[in-house]
Design a protein around this motif. Structure first.
Motif, PDB file in Angstrom:
ATOM      1  N   SER A 916      34.690 -14.298  -3.910  1.00 15.36           N
ATOM      2  CA  SER A 916      33.767 -14.701  -2.847  1.00 15.36           C
ATOM      3  C   SER A 916      33.830 -13.717  -1.690  1.00 15.36           C
ATOM      4  CB  SER A 916      34.111 -16.108  -2.345  1.00 15.36           C
ATOM      5  OG  SER A 916      35.450 -16.159  -1.881  1.00 15.36           O
ATOM      6  N   SER A 917      32.700 -13.595  -0.957  1.00 10.31           N
ATOM      7  CA  SER A 917      32.660 -12.765   0.251  1.00 10.31           C
ATOM      8  C   SER A 917      32.004 -13.540   1.372  1.00 10.31           C
ATOM      9  CB  SER A 917      31.908 -11.459  -0.002  1.00 10.31           C
ATOM     10  OG  SER A 917      30.542 -11.712  -0.236  1.00 10.31           O
ATOM     11  N   SER A 918      32.306 -13.099   2.596  1.00  7.39           N
ATOM     12  CA  SER A 918      31.921 -13.882   3.768  1.00  7.39           C
ATOM     13  C   SER A 918      31.563 -12.948   4.904  1.00  7.39           C
ATOM     14  CB  SER A 918      33.088 -14.793   4.163  1.00  7.39           C
ATOM     15  OG  SER A 918      32.999 -15.216   5.498  1.00  7.39           O
ATOM     16  N   ASP A 919      31.049 -13.536   5.976  1.00  2.45           N
ATOM     17  CA  ASP A 919      30.783 -12.776   7.194  1.00  2.45           C
ATOM     18  C   ASP A 919      32.050 -12.209   7.816  1.00  2.45           C
ATOM     19  OD1 ASP A 919      28.072 -12.757   7.360  1.00  2.45           O
ATOM     20  OD2 ASP A 919      27.903 -14.560   8.572  1.00  2.45           O
ATOM     21  N   ASP A 920      33.226 -12.687   7.376  1.00  2.00           N
ATOM     22  CA  ASP A 920      34.478 -12.214   7.975  1.00  2.00           C
ATOM     23  C   ASP A 920      34.922 -10.855   7.425  1.00  2.00           C
ATOM     24  OD1 ASP A 920      35.421 -12.799   5.448  1.00  2.00           O
ATOM     25  OD2 ASP A 920      36.555 -14.568   6.059  1.00  2.00           O
ATOM     26  N   SER A 921      34.085 -10.205   6.600  1.00  2.15           N
ATOM     27  CA  SER A 921      34.289  -8.859   6.028  1.00  2.15           C
ATOM     28  C   SER A 921      35.381  -8.804   4.961  1.00  2.15           C
ATOM     29  CB  SER A 921      34.581  -7.809   7.118  1.00  2.15           C
ATOM     30  OG  SER A 921      35.890  -7.919   7.612  1.00  2.15           O
ATOM     31  N   ALA A 922      35.931  -9.964   4.571  1.00  2.00           N
ATOM     32  CA  ALA A 922      36.974  -9.992   3.528  1.00  2.00           C
ATOM     33  C   ALA A 922      36.381 -10.492   2.214  1.00  2.00           C
ATOM     34  CB  ALA A 922      38.128 -10.883   3.947  1.00  2.00           C
ATOM     35  N   HIS A 939      36.812  -3.261   4.481  1.00  2.00           N
ATOM     36  CA  HIS A 939      35.504  -3.062   5.100  1.00  2.00           C
ATOM     37  C   HIS A 939      35.588  -3.390   6.585  1.00  2.00           C
ATOM     38  CE1 HIS A 939      32.969  -2.009   1.732  1.00  2.00           C
ATOM     39  NE2 HIS A 939      33.451  -3.006   1.010  1.00  2.00           N
ATOM     40  N   GLN A 940      34.904  -2.589   7.394  1.00  2.00           N
ATOM     41  CA  GLN A 940      34.934  -2.779   8.841  1.00  2.00           C
ATOM     42  C   GLN A 940      33.880  -3.785   9.313  1.00  2.00           C
ATOM     43  OE1 GLN A 940      37.415  -1.224  10.662  1.00  2.00           O
ATOM     44  NE2 GLN A 940      38.033  -0.769   8.550  1.00  2.00           N
ATOM     45  N   ARG A 953      37.986  -4.483 -12.268  1.00  2.00           N
ATOM     46  CA  ARG A 953      37.580  -3.741 -11.086  1.00  2.00           C
ATOM     47  C   ARG A 953      36.340  -4.389 -10.480  1.00  2.00           C
ATOM     48  NH1 ARG A 953      36.659   2.267 -11.863  1.00  2.00           N
ATOM     49  NH2 ARG A 953      35.427   1.546 -13.639  1.00  2.00           N
ATOM     50  N   LEU A 954      36.113  -4.080  -9.197  1.00  4.93           N
ATOM     51  CA  LEU A 954      34.994  -4.689  -8.479  1.00  4.93           C
ATOM     52  C   LEU A 954      34.392  -3.654  -7.532  1.00  4.93           C
ATOM     53  CD1 LEU A 954      34.630  -8.151  -6.955  1.00  4.93           C
ATOM     54  CD2 LEU A 954      34.597  -6.266  -5.344  1.00  4.93           C
ATOM     55  N   LEU A 955      33.051  -3.634  -7.454  1.00  5.40           N
ATOM     56  CA  LEU A 955      32.324  -2.749  -6.552  1.00  5.40           C
ATOM     57  C   LEU A 955      31.779  -3.586  -5.399  1.00  5.40           C
ATOM     58  CD1 LEU A 955      31.063   0.300  -6.545  1.00  5.40           C
ATOM     59  CD2 LEU A 955      28.952  -0.899  -7.128  1.00  5.40           C
ATOM     60  N   SER A 956      32.024  -3.168  -4.150  1.00  5.19           N
ATOM     61  CA  SER A 956      31.513  -3.903  -2.991  1.00  5.19           C
ATOM     62  C   SER A 956      30.816  -2.940  -2.041  1.00  5.19           C
ATOM     63  CB  SER A 956      32.650  -4.626  -2.260  1.00  5.19           C
ATOM     64  OG  SER A 956      33.565  -3.689  -1.701  1.00  5.19           O
ATOM     65  N   TRP A 957      29.815  -3.444  -1.300  1.00  4.44           N
ATOM     66  CA  TRP A 957      29.136  -2.613  -0.310  1.00  4.44           C
ATOM     67  C   TRP A 957      28.924  -3.425   0.960  1.00  4.44           C
ATOM     68  CZ3 TRP A 957      27.181  -4.125  -4.983  1.00  4.44           C
ATOM     69  CH2 TRP A 957      26.056  -4.949  -5.006  1.00  4.44           C
ATOM     70  N   SER A 958      28.756  -2.694   2.082  1.00  2.00           N
ATOM     71  CA  SER A 958      28.895  -3.358   3.377  1.00  2.00           C
ATOM     72  C   SER A 958      27.935  -2.802   4.418  1.00  2.00           C
ATOM     73  CB  SER A 958      30.344  -3.184   3.865  1.00  2.00           C
ATOM     74  OG  SER A 958      30.489  -3.483   5.228  1.00  2.00           O
ATOM     75  N   PHE A 959      27.831  -3.555   5.526  1.00  2.00           N
ATOM     76  CA  PHE A 959      27.084  -3.091   6.682  1.00  2.00           C
ATOM     77  C   PHE A 959      27.705  -1.835   7.294  1.00  2.00           C
ATOM     78  CE2 PHE A 959      25.440  -7.427   6.612  1.00  2.00           C
ATOM     79  CZ  PHE A 959      24.103  -7.234   6.948  1.00  2.00           C
ATOM     80  N   THR A 962      29.688   1.842   3.714  1.00  2.00           N
ATOM     81  CA  THR A 962      30.574   2.305   2.642  1.00  2.00           C
ATOM     82  C   THR A 962      30.427   1.454   1.389  1.00  2.00           C
ATOM     83  OG1 THR A 962      32.464   0.896   3.253  1.00  2.00           O
ATOM     84  CG2 THR A 962      32.259   3.009   4.383  1.00  2.00           C
ATOM     85  N   VAL A 963      30.817   2.055   0.253  1.00  2.00           N
ATOM     86  CA  VAL A 963      30.944   1.355  -1.028  1.00  2.00           C
ATOM     87  C   VAL A 963      32.381   1.566  -1.502  1.00  2.00           C
ATOM     88  CG1 VAL A 963      30.178   1.273  -3.423  1.00  2.00           C
ATOM     89  CG2 VAL A 963      28.509   1.669  -1.597  1.00  2.00           C
ATOM     90  N   LYS A 964      33.019   0.492  -1.943  1.00  2.00           N
ATOM     91  CA  LYS A 964      34.429   0.594  -2.341  1.00  2.00           C
ATOM     92  C   LYS A 964      34.613   0.020  -3.746  1.00  2.00           C
ATOM     93  CE  LYS A 964      35.808  -0.059   2.502  1.00  2.00           C
ATOM     94  NZ  LYS A 964      35.935   1.357   2.850  1.00  2.00           N
ATOM     95  N   VAL A 965      35.534   0.630  -4.492  1.00  2.00           N
ATOM     96  CA  VAL A 965      35.920   0.137  -5.817  1.00  2.00           C
ATOM     97  C   VAL A 965      37.346  -0.396  -5.697  1.00  2.00           C
ATOM     98  CG1 VAL A 965      36.303   0.712  -8.233  1.00  2.00           C
ATOM     99  CG2 VAL A 965      34.414   1.787  -6.967  1.00  2.00           C
ATOM    100  N   TRP A 966      37.536  -1.663  -6.136  1.00  2.00           N
ATOM    101  CA  TRP A 966      38.823  -2.342  -5.969  1.00  2.00           C
ATOM    102  C   TRP A 966      39.422  -2.683  -7.333  1.00  2.00           C
ATOM    103  CZ3 TRP A 966      39.942  -3.636  -0.722  1.00  2.00           C
ATOM    104  CH2 TRP A 966      38.862  -3.587   0.147  1.00  2.00           C
TER     105      TRP A 966
END
Length: 1144
Positions: A916-922, A939-940, A953-959, A962-966
């Motif tokens: 899950s993802s949230s407005d808290d950037s986590a 993510h900032q 693995r997981l791909l995430s992108w943000s405001f 950046t795009v990160k692979v975890w």
């Protein structure tokens, strides 16, 4: 002055001397305290503009660093941005302690911040009000960097705007509380289209580098969202100043977690918004001493030396800063006329501006009249021409050049005289001037010249037609936007109805205006002038137009057919009632006995002895016999406007509804009042004084037996017994909007109710329960009417449509509105949809059978299905996550919550882990069976979305761009891609899992390899935010879609553009209906489906559209596509679920 600053000024001296107009630069520097009046006179004595500029620069070279900074800020403020840029490198560094000017104590930092934010300068004549300024600053400090509202309220002309500007002229306040800057917006009284334009301008100012979007927001909600992002991302901890706010609904557009200072005449405007609120009241009068100080500054005398008449003038002006300033400006030019102006104020009996005006200043029109009378005779009539200008509208010089058929310089000379007399205001933007009147001055002029207004509007239209044709206007013309915004207004005001109809129905005009200002203003004009554009009779079966009548000289408020359909009655704002032959359109009677506008009319139910009842704003009801030329009866009793009237089924009684809060029943034969129902009493609380509560009784409808009646007021419907006067029932619609109209069907005991909130509701009168919501209208619904047998009903709306509804079908399908965030699983021949409805119920829908299982009620923000349909998961707005096992309804709740609302949630393939993802950037990885947690935190800013990859693995992108692979087992970052300067809006993963795409608000898309930290290809060419992307199944193609409705198909291997899919209408306008929000290729790569305003299918080989499906609503967020590309699922913005299947 520093050597660096001096050298920079000398280096660019020639360019400065050539281009600047010294008058306005000197005004700014005098206000700043870095130039004296004697120095100004010395500059003015030079014979040419270039010599005056040379003299001014010579003086500045002899001054200090602060004078250089003041000159730089003056260039910025007066629109010489290019010249200011030349001096930017030479700006000296001035510390906050030493950077204060000698007069005002304002630092160079403050001057620059306020200049860039558009904060008005101090008036040339300025009087300090330290106590009030300190109070405002204390309230602003209380915000402590958190969202909130500080309101400065008081009467018009009391100096609220000056106080707001003065409060932010403080270095420590800006540095400690608002380091992000200050942004000033002059709001004024607005309709929705005007507010949209204000928001568009503000977004443009805040996003000057267009890093978020080149396209202006198309509606208020989009503009509000754009403003929220800009304030959060680009201008954090800044102050937004809203000057002259009139309406509470306007503030809702700015209610997006900002720090706001506002000025208003109505303290209650902030009641509709959330957050901490602080209020600073401003007294309406300056007081005698302050008033005398203003006069002394205007006439350049000591206060003690002012003549005796000064005290009397302050008394007659009632201390209003605006009125005192008007008189002071006159005395500055004619210092020996103290006695004359005092007598003018004392002896002339001027008519009040407007009897019901909110400007309650008895001296205002006196001061205005004196100022106008003192104009030179040869320019007075030019000021009269300004009577046609609207409030809060800045008019380019070119418009007035056309109106007066003069050269620019001649017009500017005349207008400058008005400006000098405080009769007009000028907004200077470099070499381009725009002029506007204060709203008090507009009211004064329109009242004074009311008999000439039609001719004055006709004059400007005639002059426009000499210079322009509507279809030839070009955006690069200075006056273009004025004509697009106000040409229709001038035509309507000139009563040039034929020309207005030709303009409003011109496809060239509609196309050009929509492209330039968006559809909101155009729709507003169609609504505003509908009484001119549309006076027609239609055939019910086919909608064919049968008859068109030019019925009245002003707006038609109501019309009614006689029972035998022989006659049509119309009533109007022009106070007249007319009877027409419904077949030929010939006028049968004109009744002209009401003294105010006629609001309603209704014929008796029997044609045996036909009577017509009318109700008017003159508080009277009248009965008319069509065989007589004069009124048969006048019924007295109401104390306010009569809004609605209806005969009883047997025609023996007449019911009337009024703005006085009552329903009255009248005997038709005697015209005597039989009963009166005080509807207002049902809205009163024990604490509310009766006289303060306004309750307008809107309409009524009789039951078939004539013994009961239904009546609507505010947001309630009441059922009364006519014989006992008892209340039989009460229905509360529960909406914030009001009931506009209602009707009752005796056949099925249903009431249909029209609400201002764009919707229509059906209620069962016996059970007082709602049985249906009817949505689809795009604006206020004003009229509803059942057919005689109750099987259908009509609704009419400000959206220019009349809709026919089938009662049974509406009741059967009474809409449950779904939120647009749904999850879909395609399994063999099944389509399972998990959705949340508008009352927060989580439901599982079988797409094949339509069966609905209601699962739970919660504040659900997102939801998802497990791959094998054994579990569902949902997150709420408080950050909680829950899993429901479908077999036995067991619920598992996460022990660790997100700090903010959960927006995305997904099961892993084995269904053992939930991400899950949230407005808290986590991002939270929850093995819910083992109660183990892993948190992905790097993510900032807020995570936009994520996708699961192979091998945990997981791909995430943000405001944060950046795009990160975890690795979701260890929680460590394996790859960190810095992709875009703006928000990453979407990513897609190629089917061979070697590449991914990213799209952004920076108008680009990129193709990346998981093995490299630099992009393989940067895809440029979109002119709007690139909102989505999708790889073909063979990973050779990438499709991207943007906010302009454009789709591009690219070759993945070399980044080459293969096709530009931009659906165009015959006129060449984009027609995808809005943003492209989702894309998907067919398995063979030959077809592409896109979602936006509607759904479209594309031929990938040719790039052409092959099919379009139009939904009832618009703004589709996502399209779910089955693996075989034959079934498609989406939800529109009306909450309607669509499950589409390709026909073989």
């Amino acid at each position: 002055m520093d050597a660096k600053a001096r050298n920079c000024l000398l280096q660019h001296r020639e360019a400065l001397e050539k281009d600047i107009k010294t008058t306005y630069i000197m005004d700014y520097m005098i206000s700043d305290g870095f130039l004296t009046i004697s120095e100004e006179e010395k500059v003015k004595n030079e014979p040419t503009q270039q010599q005056r500029a040379a003299m001014l620069i010579k003086m500045i070279l002899k001054k200090d660093n602060d004078s250089y900074i003041s000159f730089y800020n003056a260039l910025l403020h007066e629109g010489y941005k290019d010249l200011a840029a030349l001096l930017h490198d030479g700006i000296p560094v001035v510390s906050s302690s030493s950077g204060k000017d000698s007069v005002s104590g304002i630092t160079s930092y403050v001057r620059t911040v306020l200049c860039e934010g558009g904060v008005p300068q101090r008036p040339v004549v300025f009087v300090t009000r330290k106590k009030l300024v300190n109070a405002i600053q204390q309230k602003l400090s209380k915000l402590k960097g958190e969202p909130g509202w500080v309101t400065i309220h008081g009467m018009a002309g009391c100096g609220k705007s000056v106080l707001a500007a003065e409060a932010v002229r403080d270095h420590s306040l800006l540095e400690d509380c608002f380091p992000g800057g200050v942004h000033w917006v002059s709001v004024g009284k607005q309709d929705k289209s005007g507010l949209l334009m204000k928001l568009q301008n503000l977004c443009t100012r805040l996003d000057q580098d267009e890093s978020f979007s080149q396209r202006l927001p198309l509606n208020i909600e989009e503009a509000k969202d754009r403003l929220r992002i800009l304030m959060l991302r680009k201008h954090p901890r800044s102050l937004l100043i809203l000057d002259d706010v009139w309406d509470s609904w306007v503030l809702k557009a700015f209610d997006n977690q900002c720090q706001i200072l506002l000025t208003t005449r109505d303290k209650s405007v902030t009641d509709s918004v959330m957050g901490p609120k602080y209020v600073v009241p401003v007294e309406s009068s300056l007081g005698k001493e302050k008033g005398l100080e203003i006069l002394s500054l205007f006439v350049n005398m000591k206060k003690a030396d002012l003549p005796e008449q000064a005290h009397s003038i302050i008394k007659e002006c009632k201390g209003s800063p605006l009125v005192v300033s008007l008189i002071g400006a006159l005395l500055r030019d004619f210092p020996n006329r103290w006695e004359y102006y005092l007598k003018q104020l004392q002896n002339k009996q001027f008519k009040r501006i407007r009897k019901s005006s909110s400007y309650d200043y008895e001296a205002l029109d006196e001061a205005m009249s004196i100022s106008v009378e003192m104009l030179r005779e040869d320019i007075k009539y030019y000021y009269t021409d300004l009577s046609i200008l609207q409030k809060d509208v800045k008019v380019p010089t070119k418009v007035l050049c056309i109106l007066w058929d003069m050269e620019t310089e001649e017009v500017e000379d005349i207008l400058q005289e008005f400006v000098n007399k405080s009769l007009l205001f000028c907004d200077r933007n470099g070499k381009s001037f725009r002029y506007y009147l204060h709203d008090l001055q507009v009211d004064f002029l329109t009242e004074k010249n009311c008999s000439q207004l039609q001719d004055l509007h006709k004059k400007i239209i005639t002059q426009f037609q000499r210079y322009h044709q509507p279809h030839t206007l070009s955006p690069d013309q200075e006056d273009c936007m004025y004509w697009y915004n106000f040409l229709a207004y001038h035509m309507a005001s000139a009563k040039m109805h034929k020309e207005l109809c030709a303009l409003m129905f011109s496809l060239d005009w509609i196309k050009a205006k929509t492209e330039l200002v968006g559809p909101a203003h155009l729709i507003h004009e169609f609504v505003e002038y509908r009484h001119i554009l549309d006076e027609k009779v239609f055939k019910a079966e086919t909608g064919e137009k049968l008859l068109e009548i030019k019925a009245h000289e002003d707006e038609v408020l109501c019309c009614a057919f006689s029972t035998d359909d022989r006659f049509i009655a119309t009533c109007s704002v022009d106070k007249k009632v007319k009877i027409w032959n419904s077949v030929t359109g010939e006028l049968v009677h004109t009744y002209d006995e009401h003294s105010e506008q006629v609001n309603c009319c209704h014929f008796t139910n029997s044609s045996h002895h036909l009577l017509l009842a009318t109700g008017s704003s003159d508080c009277f009801l009248k009965l008319w016999d069509l065989n007589q030329e004069e009124c048969r009866n006048t019924m007295f009793g109401h104390t306010n406007s009569v809004n609605h009237c209806r005969f009883s089924p047997d025609d023996k009684l007449l019911a009337s509804c009024s703005a006085d809060g009552t329903l009255k029943i009248w005997d038709v034969t005697s015209a005597n009042e039989r009963k009166s129902f005080n509807v207002k009493q049902f809205f009163l609380n024990s604490e509310d004084p009766q006289e303060d509560m306004e309750v307008i009784v809107k309409c009524c409808s009789w039951f078939a037996d004539g013994a009961r009646i239904m009546v609507a007021a505010k947001n309630k419907i009441f059922l009364f017994d006519i014989h006992t006067s008892g209340l039989l029932g009460e229905i509360h619609t529960g909406h914030h909007s009001t009931i506009q109209y209602c009707d009752f069907s005796p056949q099925n005991h249903l009431a249909v109710v029209a609400l201002s909130q764009y919707c229509v509701e059906l209620w069962n009168i016996d059970s007082c329960s709602k049985v249906a919501d009817c949505r689809g209208h795009l604006s206020w619904v004003h009229g509803v009417k059942f057919s005689p047998d109750g099987s259908s009903f009509l609704t009419s709306s400000d959206d220019q449509t009349i809709r026919l509804w089938e009662t049974k079908k509406v009741c059967k399908n009474s809409a449950i509105m779904l939120k647009q965030e749904v999850d879909v699983v395609f399994q063999e021949n099944e389509v399972m949809v998990l959705a949340v409805d508008h009352i927060r119920r989580l439901q599982l829908i079988n797409g094949k059978t339509g069966q609905i299982d209601y699962l739970t009620e919660a504040q659900v923000s997102c939801c998802c299905l497990s791959p094998h349909l054994q579990y569902i998961a949902f997150g709420d707005e408080n950050g909680t996550i829950e899993i429901l096992e479908l077999v036995n309804n067991r619920i598992f709740q996460s022990r660790i919550r997100h700090k903010k609302a959960v927006w995305h949630i997904q099961f892993t393939a084995d269904e053992k882990t939930l991400i899950s993802s949230s407005d808290d950037s986590a991002i939270q990885v929850w093995n819910w069976q083992l109660e183990e947690y892993v948190f992905l935190q790097a993510h900032q800013e807020t995570v936009k979305d994520f996708r699961l990859l192979k091998n945990s693995r997981l791909l995430s992108w943000s405001f944060d761009g950046t795009v990160k692979v975890w690795n979701i087992i260890t929680g460590k970052i394996e790859k960190d891609f810095v992709c875009h300067q703006g928000t990453v809006l979407s990513c897609d993963i190629s089917h061979d899992a070697t590449k991914f795409s990213s799209t952004s608000a920076d108008k680009t898309a990129k193709i990346w390899s998981f093995d490299l930290l630099l992009p393989l290809h940067e895809l440029r060419g979109h002119n709007g935010c690139v909102r989505c992307s999708a790889f073909s199944v063979d990973s050779t193609l990438l499709a991207t879609g943007d906010d302009n409705g454009e789709i591009r198909i690219w070759n993945v291997s070399n980044g080459e553009l293969l096709h530009l899919c931009a659906p165009l209408s015959e006129e060449g306008a984009a027609t995808h209906g809005g943003w492209v929000t989702d894309l998907c290729f067919s398995p063979d790569g030959k077809m592409l489906i896109s979602a936006g305003g509607y759904i479209k299918w594309w031929n990938v080989v040719t790039g052409e559209s092959s099919q379009t499906f139009y939904t009832n609503g618009t703004n589709l967020k996502k399209i779910h596509v089955s693996p075989d590309f034959k079934t498609y699922v989406t939800v529109d913005n009306l909450g309607i679920l669509y499950i589409l299947q390709t026909l073989e």
